[in-house]
Every structure is written in C-alpha cells, then in structure tokens.
Design an enzyme around this catalytic site. Structure first.
Site, PDB file in Angstrom:
ATOM      1  N   VAL A 169      65.443  93.504   3.655  1.00 19.86           N
ATOM      2  CA  VAL A 169      64.015  93.670   3.933  1.00 19.86           C
ATOM      3  C   VAL A 169      63.738  95.064   4.510  1.00 19.86           C
ATOM      4  O   VAL A 169      62.632  95.365   4.918  1.00 19.86           O
ATOM      5  CB  VAL A 169      63.522  92.571   4.913  1.00 19.86           C
ATOM      6  CG1 VAL A 169      63.710  91.180   4.322  1.00 19.86           C
ATOM      7  CG2 VAL A 169      64.224  92.657   6.277  1.00 19.86           C
ATOM      8  N   HIS A 211      63.648  88.749  -0.492  1.00 19.73           N
ATOM      9  CA  HIS A 211      63.356  88.135   0.806  1.00 19.73           C
ATOM     10  C   HIS A 211      62.235  88.834   1.559  1.00 19.73           C
ATOM     11  O   HIS A 211      62.083  88.638   2.761  1.00 19.73           O
ATOM     12  CB  HIS A 211      64.636  88.077   1.667  1.00 19.73           C
ATOM     13  CG  HIS A 211      65.669  87.130   1.122  1.00 19.73           C
ATOM     14  ND1 HIS A 211      66.981  87.137   1.529  1.00 19.73           N
ATOM     15  CD2 HIS A 211      65.570  86.141   0.205  1.00 19.73           C
ATOM     16  CE1 HIS A 211      67.649  86.191   0.871  1.00 19.73           C
ATOM     17  NE2 HIS A 211      66.811  85.582   0.061  1.00 19.73           N
ATOM     18  N   THR A 224      77.075  91.480   0.157  1.00 22.56           N
ATOM     19  CA  THR A 224      76.436  90.197   0.504  1.00 22.56           C
ATOM     20  C   THR A 224      77.509  89.134   0.675  1.00 22.56           C
ATOM     21  O   THR A 224      78.479  89.106  -0.077  1.00 22.56           O
ATOM     22  CB  THR A 224      75.410  89.741  -0.568  1.00 22.56           C
ATOM     23  OG1 THR A 224      74.945  88.420  -0.229  1.00 22.56           O
ATOM     24  CG2 THR A 224      75.960  89.739  -1.986  1.00 22.56           C
TER      25      THR A 224
HETATM   26  C1  BJW Z   1      79.933  95.279   3.650  1.00 18.29           C
HETATM   27  C2  BJW Z   1      79.819  96.368   4.472  1.00 18.29           C
HETATM   28  C3  BJW Z   1      79.975  97.594   3.875  1.00 18.29           C
HETATM   29  C4  BJW Z   1      79.502  94.693   5.692  1.00 18.29           C
HETATM   30  N1  BJW Z   1      80.229  97.669   2.579  1.00 18.29           N
HETATM   31  N2  BJW Z   1      80.201  95.357   2.365  1.00 18.29           N
HETATM   32  C5  BJW Z   1      72.902  74.010   1.554  1.00 18.29           C
HETATM   33  C6  BJW Z   1      73.316  74.406   0.285  1.00 18.29           C
HETATM   34  C7  BJW Z   1      72.560  75.304  -0.457  1.00 18.29           C
HETATM   35  C8  BJW Z   1      71.386  75.819   0.047  1.00 18.29           C
HETATM   36  C9  BJW Z   1      70.994  75.421   1.302  1.00 18.29           C
HETATM   37  C10 BJW Z   1      71.733  74.527   2.036  1.00 18.29           C
HETATM   38  N3  BJW Z   1      71.094  74.353   3.231  1.00 18.29           N
HETATM   39  C11 BJW Z   1      69.987  75.101   3.246  1.00 18.29           C
HETATM   40  C12 BJW Z   1      69.901  75.748   2.091  1.00 18.29           C
HETATM   41  C13 BJW Z   1      68.880  76.683   1.682  1.00 18.29           C
HETATM   42  C14 BJW Z   1      68.974  78.023   2.366  1.00 18.29           C
HETATM   43  C15 BJW Z   1      70.407  78.516   2.284  1.00 18.29           C
HETATM   44  O1  BJW Z   1      70.843  79.078   1.305  1.00 18.29           O
HETATM   45  N4  BJW Z   1      71.167  78.342   3.354  1.00 18.29           N
HETATM   46  C16 BJW Z   1      72.584  78.700   3.360  1.00 18.29           C
HETATM   47  C17 BJW Z   1      72.874  79.539   4.598  1.00 18.29           C
HETATM   48  C18 BJW Z   1      73.391  77.450   3.288  1.00 18.29           C
HETATM   49  N5  BJW Z   1      68.093  78.903   1.615  1.00 18.29           N
HETATM   50  C19 BJW Z   1      66.813  78.958   1.887  1.00 18.29           C
HETATM   51  O2  BJW Z   1      66.306  78.331   2.800  1.00 18.29           O
HETATM   52  C20 BJW Z   1      65.977  79.805   0.968  1.00 18.29           C
HETATM   53  N6  BJW Z   1      64.888  79.064   0.491  1.00 18.29           N
HETATM   54  C21 BJW Z   1      65.046  77.951  -0.227  1.00 18.29           C
HETATM   55  O3  BJW Z   1      66.130  77.534  -0.564  1.00 18.29           O
HETATM   56  O4  BJW Z   1      63.878  77.349  -0.561  1.00 18.29           O
HETATM   57  C22 BJW Z   1      63.913  76.105  -1.221  1.00 18.29           C
HETATM   58  C23 BJW Z   1      62.475  75.683  -1.383  1.00 18.29           C
HETATM   59  C24 BJW Z   1      61.983  75.488  -2.652  1.00 18.29           C
HETATM   60  C25 BJW Z   1      60.658  75.068  -2.802  1.00 18.29           C
HETATM   61  C26 BJW Z   1      59.864  74.886  -1.680  1.00 18.29           C
HETATM   62  C27 BJW Z   1      60.362  75.107  -0.415  1.00 18.29           C
HETATM   63  C28 BJW Z   1      61.689  75.507  -0.271  1.00 18.29           C
HETATM   64  C29 BJW Z   1      65.399  80.987   1.712  1.00 18.29           C
HETATM   65  C30 BJW Z   1      66.443  81.917   2.181  1.00 18.29           C
HETATM   66  C31 BJW Z   1      65.816  83.039   3.000  1.00 18.29           C
HETATM   67  C32 BJW Z   1      66.872  83.867   3.653  1.00 18.29           C
HETATM   68  N7  BJW Z   1      66.306  84.638   4.688  1.00 18.29           N
HETATM   69  C33 BJW Z   1      67.186  85.476   5.484  1.00 18.29           C
HETATM   70  C34 BJW Z   1      66.599  85.849   6.846  1.00 18.29           C
HETATM   71  C35 BJW Z   1      65.331  86.495   6.867  1.00 18.29           C
HETATM   72  C36 BJW Z   1      65.117  86.933   8.263  1.00 18.29           C
HETATM   73  C37 BJW Z   1      65.006  88.439   8.334  1.00 18.29           C
HETATM   74  O5  BJW Z   1      65.662  89.214   7.653  1.00 18.29           O
HETATM   75  O6  BJW Z   1      64.250  88.811   9.158  1.00 18.29           O
HETATM   76  O7  BJW Z   1      67.549  86.619   4.718  1.00 18.29           O
HETATM   77  S1  BJW Z   1      68.721  84.760   5.932  1.00 18.29           S
HETATM   78  C38 BJW Z   1      69.619  86.236   5.884  1.00 18.29           C
HETATM   79  O8  BJW Z   1      70.675  85.980   4.938  1.00 18.29           O
HETATM   80  C39 BJW Z   1      68.693  87.299   5.267  1.00 18.29           C
HETATM   81  C40 BJW Z   1      69.575  87.873   4.193  1.00 18.29           C
HETATM   82  O9  BJW Z   1      68.783  88.468   3.176  1.00 18.29           O
HETATM   83  C41 BJW Z   1      70.369  86.688   3.721  1.00 18.29           C
HETATM   84  C42 BJW Z   1      71.650  87.038   3.008  1.00 18.29           C
HETATM   85  O10 BJW Z   1      72.536  87.659   3.881  1.00 18.29           O
HETATM   86  P1  BJW Z   1      73.448  88.842   3.338  1.00 18.29           P
HETATM   87  O11 BJW Z   1      72.599  89.944   2.866  1.00 18.29           O
HETATM   88  O12 BJW Z   1      74.433  88.293   2.394  1.00 18.29           O
HETATM   89  O13 BJW Z   1      74.118  89.359   4.691  1.00 18.29           O
HETATM   90  P2  BJW Z   1      75.402  88.790   5.482  1.00 18.29           P
HETATM   91  O14 BJW Z   1      75.315  89.298   6.852  1.00 18.29           O
HETATM   92  O15 BJW Z   1      75.537  87.331   5.296  1.00 18.29           O
HETATM   93  O16 BJW Z   1      76.625  89.437   4.721  1.00 18.29           O
HETATM   94  C43 BJW Z   1      76.903  90.826   4.769  1.00 18.29           C
HETATM   95  C44 BJW Z   1      78.091  91.087   3.880  1.00 18.29           C
HETATM   96  O17 BJW Z   1      78.298  92.478   3.805  1.00 18.29           O
HETATM   97  C45 BJW Z   1      79.395  90.478   4.412  1.00 18.29           C
HETATM   98  O18 BJW Z   1      80.039  89.797   3.352  1.00 18.29           O
HETATM   99  C46 BJW Z   1      80.231  91.696   4.849  1.00 18.29           C
HETATM  100  O19 BJW Z   1      81.610  91.520   4.622  1.00 18.29           O
HETATM  101  C47 BJW Z   1      79.670  92.757   3.946  1.00 18.29           C
HETATM  102  N8  BJW Z   1      79.719  94.110   4.465  1.00 18.29           N
HETATM  103  N9  BJW Z   1      79.555  95.888   5.788  1.00 18.29           N
HETATM  104  C48 BJW Z   1      80.356  96.485   1.878  1.00 18.29           C
HETATM  105  N10 BJW Z   1      79.916  98.718   4.638  1.00 18.29           N
END
Ligand code: BJW
Length: 259
Positions: free
Chosen positions: A104, A120, A190
C-alpha cells in the site's frame, strides 16, 4: 547464485512478451518499510485484529488512525530501492509488464512503474465511510485524528483492504487476467499466505507460465516455483537485469523477441 539457472531464466525472459510480477512487503523492506510477518514484522508488535479489521475500526477509529498516521509518517520520506527500479525499467524491455502488488506504500509508482494493480489499496488514499468516495490524502501527520470527510463530516477510513474485507472485484479480475495471460510471473517478497493474492502464482503455473520466486526464505509456494532465488530482491533483481540486458546485447537485440 547458480549460473546455469540464471542463464536458463535469461533465455526464457529474452523470448517473453508478457510478464506479470506479484510483489509483497519484502520488496519494500530494503527501502526501510517494515514487513508484516517475520521477526521484525509489524504483526510482532501490533495485533492484526486490533488494527487491520473493520471491527477494529468500528471499535476504535482513533487507535486505528493513529497506527496509520505513524505508518504514513514512516513511508513518506522513503525512496524506491533497486528492486522497484529494475521492475520499472522492465517496462521498456517487455511488451506487457504488469506489477500486481499487495503493498500500500505506492513505491512502484514512485519508481516509475505505470501498469500497477494495487490489490490491497493505498495508504495515501482515504475513503468516506458514508458515500465511499475515495480521495488522495498526503498530509502527514494528519491534522485531525480520526479525520473527517470535508464534504459531509462522516468518518474517513484508510483506503486499504482489511482482513475479512473483499478486494475490489475489478482489480482482482484484472490481476487474474494478467496472471493467466503471462508467460513469466515473478513472485517477489511475499510470504504467499494471504488470500486471494496467494492464489495468483498457482494460477500462473496452471496457465503454463514459468514462475520465478525471489524471497529471503522459502514460502508455501516455493515447491511449486520453477525458479527460486533466495536472497534480497534489491540485489537479485539488478543481477537478473544485468544478465538479461547483456544477453540481449549479445544477441544483437535491445528488447526481447516479439517487440
Ligand atoms: C524479502 C525481503 C527482501 C523480506 N527481499 N524478500 C484461512 C484460509 C484462507 C484464507 C483465510 C483464512 N482465514 C482468513 C482468510 C482470509 C484472509 C487471509 O488470507 N488470511 C490468511 C492470513 C490466512 N484474507 C482476507 O481476509 C482477504 N479478504 C478476503 O478473503 O475476503 C473474502 C471476502 C469475500 C467476499 C466478501 C467479504 C470477504 C483480505 C486480505 C487483506 C490483507 N490486508 C493486509 C493488511 C492491510 C493493513 C495495512 O497494510 O495497513 O495486507 S494483511 C498484510 O498481509 C498486508 C499485506 O499486503 C499482506 C501480505 O503480506 P506480504 O506482503 O506477503 O508480507 P509478509 O510480511 O507476510 O511477507 C514478507 C516476505 O518478504 C517474507 O516472506 C520475507 O521473507 C520476505 N522478505 N525482506 C526479498 N529484502
């Protein structure tokens, strides 16, 4: 890094016209933006449920906004790093280069990427809770917490997708269309656990694309990746970029086939 794998990937890239890139917080880590998971991640300090859910906002909008105000202040002076810049430069190398980001922070656009799908949302946008109008807001720190809509006085919320909220359907559709049409997909920085974004690399593989993952550590997707490069995105992407450009020059081309 394994030279043979780089040579093979370079050959594939040199023949590719449509490339999609899925990025996560890791690509911005080298710019100084904290990731979510992992030992220094935001969720170690703050509980996702108390800050990044619609229920949290309903319960305590000021608390949620204080957290966003802090993050906006942290991100405002931050610059794109070499990883973001390589991806922006690849727009001139491939016929279709799209960046699908979960971030974001707006750093892909700041680096010059034009075709960016922000799955997101964006921390520099706010949304009126009454009529859902989205507007840009770059003031940091915010003069009033929680901020209110200048038109109707209703609460403003960050234009960000929280847990349990649906992603914008047209953006998600576009992300899947780009994923299913690409010949190569990069999955960069990610943890590949948050749905529905985490499904995109699998969809790319099923549609026949080669999937290249770059991450400090393996993720649940890694066993399915065609190439996995462990390490920092800001180091690996410039290295791949150099090799790709060398190979294109050696082949007498300054852009991949299909241009
Ligand atoms: C490097 C590095 C370097 C470091 N070089 N690499 C069970 C099963 C399946 C799904 C679900 C479930 N329970 C709940 C859910 C749904 C849920 C979900 O997926 N949860 C899981 C955690 C289980 N998903 C949702 O709720 C989504 N909505 C949805 O499903 O809606 C359904 C619906 C349909 C119809 C009506 C109503 C509902 C919405 C998801 C929104 C995610 N939002 C966030 C936070 C926003 C807050 C904010 O930013 O202010 O978005 S969560 C957070 O995680 C953020 C990120 O975009 C997102 C992904 O994280 P990301 O980018 O992968 O970061 P990290 O920190 O996890 O990883 C970083 C990586 O980088 C690591 O691997 C490091 O190793 C690596 N790294 N330095 C290369 N230099």
């Amino acid at each position: 890094m394994d030279d043979k794998r780089i040579a093979l990937l370079t050959e594939i890239l040199a023949g590719a016209r449509r490339v999609a890139v899925l990025t996560g917080a890791g690509i911005s880590a080298e710019s100084g933006v904290p990731t979510f998971r992992g030992k220094d991640g935001l969720w170690k300090q703050y509980r996702a449920e108390t800050l990044a859910t619609p229920e949290a906002f309903e319960r305590d909008p000021a608390l949620v906004w204080e957290w966003y105000d802090w993050r906006r202040g942290l991100i405002a002076p931050v610059e794109p790093n070499p990883g973001h810049r390589v991806l922006a430069g690849w727009q001139d190398l491939f016929e279709d280069l799209a960046v699908i980001t979960q971030n974001v922070d707006g750093l892909h656009e700041k680096a010059g990427s034009r075709n960016v799908v922000e799955l997101h949302g964006n921390i520099w946008k706010v949304r009126c809770t009454r009529d859902h109008t989205v507007s840009e807001s770059r003031l940091t720190p915010l003069p009033e917490i929680p901020p209110r809509c200048p038109d109707c006085g209703a609460l403003l919320r960050p234009h960000i997708v929280w847990f349990g909220e649906a992603l914008d359907a047209s953006l998600l559709e576009r992300a899947f269309a780009l994923t299913e049409a690409c010949q190569v997909m990069f999955v960069i920085g990610t943890s590949a656990v948050v749905q529905p974004a985490a499904s995109l690399p699998y969809a790319a593989g099923r549609a026949g694309a080669k999937v290249v993952e770059i991450n400090l550590e393996p993720t649940p997707f890694t066993p399915r990746a065609d190439f996995f490069f462990p390490g920092k995105a800001g180091e690996i992407l410039p290295l791949l970029d150099r090799r790709l450009r060398d190979s294109l020059r050696a082949g007498g081309r300054d852009a991949p086939q299909g241009h």
